[in-house]
Motif scaffolding. Sequence first.
Motif, PDB file in Angstrom:
ATOM      1  N   ALA A  18       0.823  -1.217   0.000  1.00  0.00           N
ATOM      2  CA  ALA A  18       0.000   0.000   0.000  1.00  0.00           C
ATOM      3  C   ALA A  18       0.855   1.264   0.000  1.00  0.00           C
ATOM      4  CB  ALA A  18      -0.924   0.006   1.215  1.00  0.00           C
ATOM      5  N   GLY A  19       2.132   1.128   0.383  1.00  0.00           N
ATOM      6  CA  GLY A  19       3.000   2.300   0.460  1.00  0.00           C
ATOM      7  C   GLY A  19       2.648   3.200   1.630  1.00  0.00           C
ATOM      8  N   THR A  20       2.383   2.573   2.792  1.00  0.00           N
ATOM      9  CA  THR A  20       2.023   3.345   3.978  1.00  0.00           C
ATOM     10  C   THR A  20       2.791   2.846   5.201  1.00  0.00           C
ATOM     11  OG1 THR A  20       0.169   1.871   4.523  1.00  0.00           O
ATOM     12  CG2 THR A  20      -0.331   3.819   3.173  1.00  0.00           C
ATOM     13  N   ILE A  21       2.861   3.723   6.192  1.00  0.00           N
ATOM     14  CA  ILE A  21       3.445   3.378   7.484  1.00  0.00           C
ATOM     15  C   ILE A  21       2.409   3.702   8.552  1.00  0.00           C
ATOM     16  CG2 ILE A  21       5.196   4.006   9.199  1.00  0.00           C
ATOM     17  CD1 ILE A  21       7.078   4.651   6.867  1.00  0.00           C
ATOM     18  N   ARG A  22       2.177   2.758   9.454  1.00  0.00           N
ATOM     19  CA  ARG A  22       1.353   3.031  10.622  1.00  0.00           C
ATOM     20  C   ARG A  22       2.316   3.574  11.667  1.00  0.00           C
ATOM     21  NH1 ARG A  22       0.527  -0.586  14.495  1.00  0.00           N
ATOM     22  NH2 ARG A  22       0.774  -2.290  13.029  1.00  0.00           N
ATOM     23  N   MET A  23       2.379   4.908  11.746  1.00  0.00           N
ATOM     24  CA  MET A  23       3.357   5.590  12.589  1.00  0.00           C
ATOM     25  C   MET A  23       2.828   5.707  14.005  1.00  0.00           C
ATOM     26  SD  MET A  23       6.290   6.993  12.888  1.00  0.00           S
ATOM     27  CE  MET A  23       6.780   7.037  11.187  1.00  0.00           C
ATOM     28  N   PRO A  24       3.570   5.170  14.974  1.00  0.00           N
ATOM     29  CA  PRO A  24       3.146   5.357  16.370  1.00  0.00           C
ATOM     30  C   PRO A  24       3.167   6.844  16.709  1.00  0.00           C
ATOM     31  CG  PRO A  24       4.940   3.751  16.201  1.00  0.00           C
ATOM     32  CD  PRO A  24       4.799   4.406  14.859  1.00  0.00           C
ATOM     33  N   ASN A  25       2.110   7.323  17.364  1.00  0.00           N
ATOM     34  CA  ASN A  25       2.073   8.724  17.773  1.00  0.00           C
ATOM     35  C   ASN A  25       2.942   8.938  19.003  1.00  0.00           C
ATOM     36  OD1 ASN A  25       0.445   9.906  15.809  1.00  0.00           O
ATOM     37  ND2 ASN A  25      -1.430   9.288  16.842  1.00  0.00           N
ATOM     38  N   ALA A  26       3.481  10.133  19.107  1.00  0.00           N
ATOM     39  CA  ALA A  26       4.236  10.512  20.294  1.00  0.00           C
ATOM     40  C   ALA A  26       3.289  10.516  21.480  1.00  0.00           C
ATOM     41  CB  ALA A  26       4.869  11.886  20.105  1.00  0.00           C
ATOM     42  N   HIS A  27       3.808  10.253  22.644  1.00  0.00           N
ATOM     43  CA  HIS A  27       2.990  10.242  23.858  1.00  0.00           C
ATOM     44  C   HIS A  27       2.805  11.675  24.357  1.00  0.00           C
ATOM     45  CE1 HIS A  27       3.155   5.940  23.923  1.00  0.00           C
ATOM     46  NE2 HIS A  27       4.475   5.941  23.950  1.00  0.00           N
ATOM     47  N   SER A  34      -1.742   5.722  16.841  1.00  0.00           N
ATOM     48  CA  SER A  34      -0.937   5.757  15.613  1.00  0.00           C
ATOM     49  C   SER A  34      -1.697   6.502  14.522  1.00  0.00           C
ATOM     50  CB  SER A  34      -0.609   4.334  15.146  1.00  0.00           C
ATOM     51  OG  SER A  34      -1.794   3.650  14.794  1.00  0.00           O
ATOM     52  N   ARG A  35      -1.009   6.749  13.426  1.00  0.00           N
ATOM     53  CA  ARG A  35      -1.617   7.390  12.268  1.00  0.00           C
ATOM     54  C   ARG A  35      -1.030   6.750  11.016  1.00  0.00           C
ATOM     55  NH1 ARG A  35       2.365  10.458  14.315  1.00  0.00           N
ATOM     56  NH2 ARG A  35       3.872  11.443  12.921  1.00  0.00           N
ATOM     57  N   ILE A  36      -1.750   6.802   9.924  1.00  0.00           N
ATOM     58  CA  ILE A  36      -1.276   6.238   8.653  1.00  0.00           C
ATOM     59  C   ILE A  36      -0.586   7.351   7.877  1.00  0.00           C
ATOM     60  CG2 ILE A  36      -1.928   5.147   6.473  1.00  0.00           C
ATOM     61  CD1 ILE A  36      -2.249   3.359   8.964  1.00  0.00           C
ATOM     62  N   VAL A  37       0.667   7.106   7.514  1.00  0.00           N
ATOM     63  CA  VAL A  37       1.463   8.081   6.778  1.00  0.00           C
ATOM     64  C   VAL A  37       1.840   7.471   5.422  1.00  0.00           C
ATOM     65  CG1 VAL A  37       3.620   9.395   6.752  1.00  0.00           C
ATOM     66  CG2 VAL A  37       2.402   9.041   8.906  1.00  0.00           C
ATOM     67  N   PRO A  38       1.490   8.142   4.326  1.00  0.00           N
ATOM     68  CA  PRO A  38       1.900   7.639   3.020  1.00  0.00           C
ATOM     69  C   PRO A  38       3.419   7.739   2.862  1.00  0.00           C
ATOM     70  CG  PRO A  38       0.285   9.426   2.804  1.00  0.00           C
ATOM     71  CD  PRO A  38       0.701   9.366   4.232  1.00  0.00           C
ATOM     72  N   VAL A  39       3.991   6.799   2.139  1.00  0.00           N
ATOM     73  CA  VAL A  39       5.423   6.802   1.851  1.00  0.00           C
ATOM     74  C   VAL A  39       5.611   7.340   0.438  1.00  0.00           C
ATOM     75  CG1 VAL A  39       7.468   5.342   1.564  1.00  0.00           C
ATOM     76  CG2 VAL A  39       5.798   4.796   3.336  1.00  0.00           C
ATOM     77  N   ARG A  40       6.610   8.199   0.271  1.00  0.00           N
ATOM     78  CA  ARG A  40       6.913   8.693  -1.079  1.00  0.00           C
ATOM     79  C   ARG A  40       7.163   7.505  -2.004  1.00  0.00           C
ATOM     80  NH1 ARG A  40       8.945  13.731  -2.511  1.00  0.00           N
ATOM     81  NH2 ARG A  40      10.189  12.591  -4.016  1.00  0.00           N
ATOM     82  N   ASP A  41       6.628   7.580  -3.209  1.00  0.00           N
ATOM     83  CA  ASP A  41       6.762   6.482  -4.170  1.00  0.00           C
ATOM     84  C   ASP A  41       8.221   6.128  -4.440  1.00  0.00           C
ATOM     85  OD1 ASP A  41       4.001   6.422  -4.376  1.00  0.00           O
ATOM     86  OD2 ASP A  41       3.948   7.705  -6.151  1.00  0.00           O
ATOM     87  N   ASP A  42       9.099   7.140  -4.479  1.00  0.00           N
ATOM     88  CA  ASP A  42      10.495   6.865  -4.808  1.00  0.00           C
ATOM     89  C   ASP A  42      11.274   6.247  -3.650  1.00  0.00           C
ATOM     90  OD1 ASP A  42      10.368   9.276  -3.396  1.00  0.00           O
ATOM     91  OD2 ASP A  42      11.959  10.231  -4.531  1.00  0.00           O
TER      92      ASP A  42
END
Length: 162
Positions: A18-27, A34-42
């Motif tokens: 999917a080209g995404t990261i489930r980024m853990p949120n800072a406390h 967490s939040r879903i962050v798209p990853v640059r295609d390159d």
Amino acid sequence: MGPSELFRLAWDDVDLVAGTIRMPNAHKGAGADSRIVPVRDDIVPLLRRWAAEDAALGCPWVIHWQGKPVRCIGHAWHTARRAAGITRRITPYSLRHAMPTEALEHGADVKAVAEVMGHADPTMLLRVYQHTRFRLRKKAVNAAPGLGIEPDSAPDAGHGDS
């Protein structure tokens, strides 16, 4: 993405299809964990290579040193900076400020950038993270409608009709 977020990032959080990261949120009082962050295609091919290397080592962490999770990069950062001949005081956190500045300058949506960075309120992004360049301030001034005066026919400043 602050250090506490990146240091907790595991390969299970990275979806290379999917080209995404489930980024853990800072406390820091974030509503979600967490939040879903798209990853640059390159960047996806590089992450695929790293994921394969780390899988061969049996390492679950995206950020690691010899298979062990990293908790602090201060000493390594300063050593690398000196080795590269960088004398200015720049930190990994400086990159967190550079990202929204660059993204917004190149037309990214303010709310989308704020969400990627983990801010529910875009005003935090505009207040703290975005730094404008003179070129953008000049563009803002010139975006307003003109006075309808041709440059060659503009009256001299301070000289009215007497």
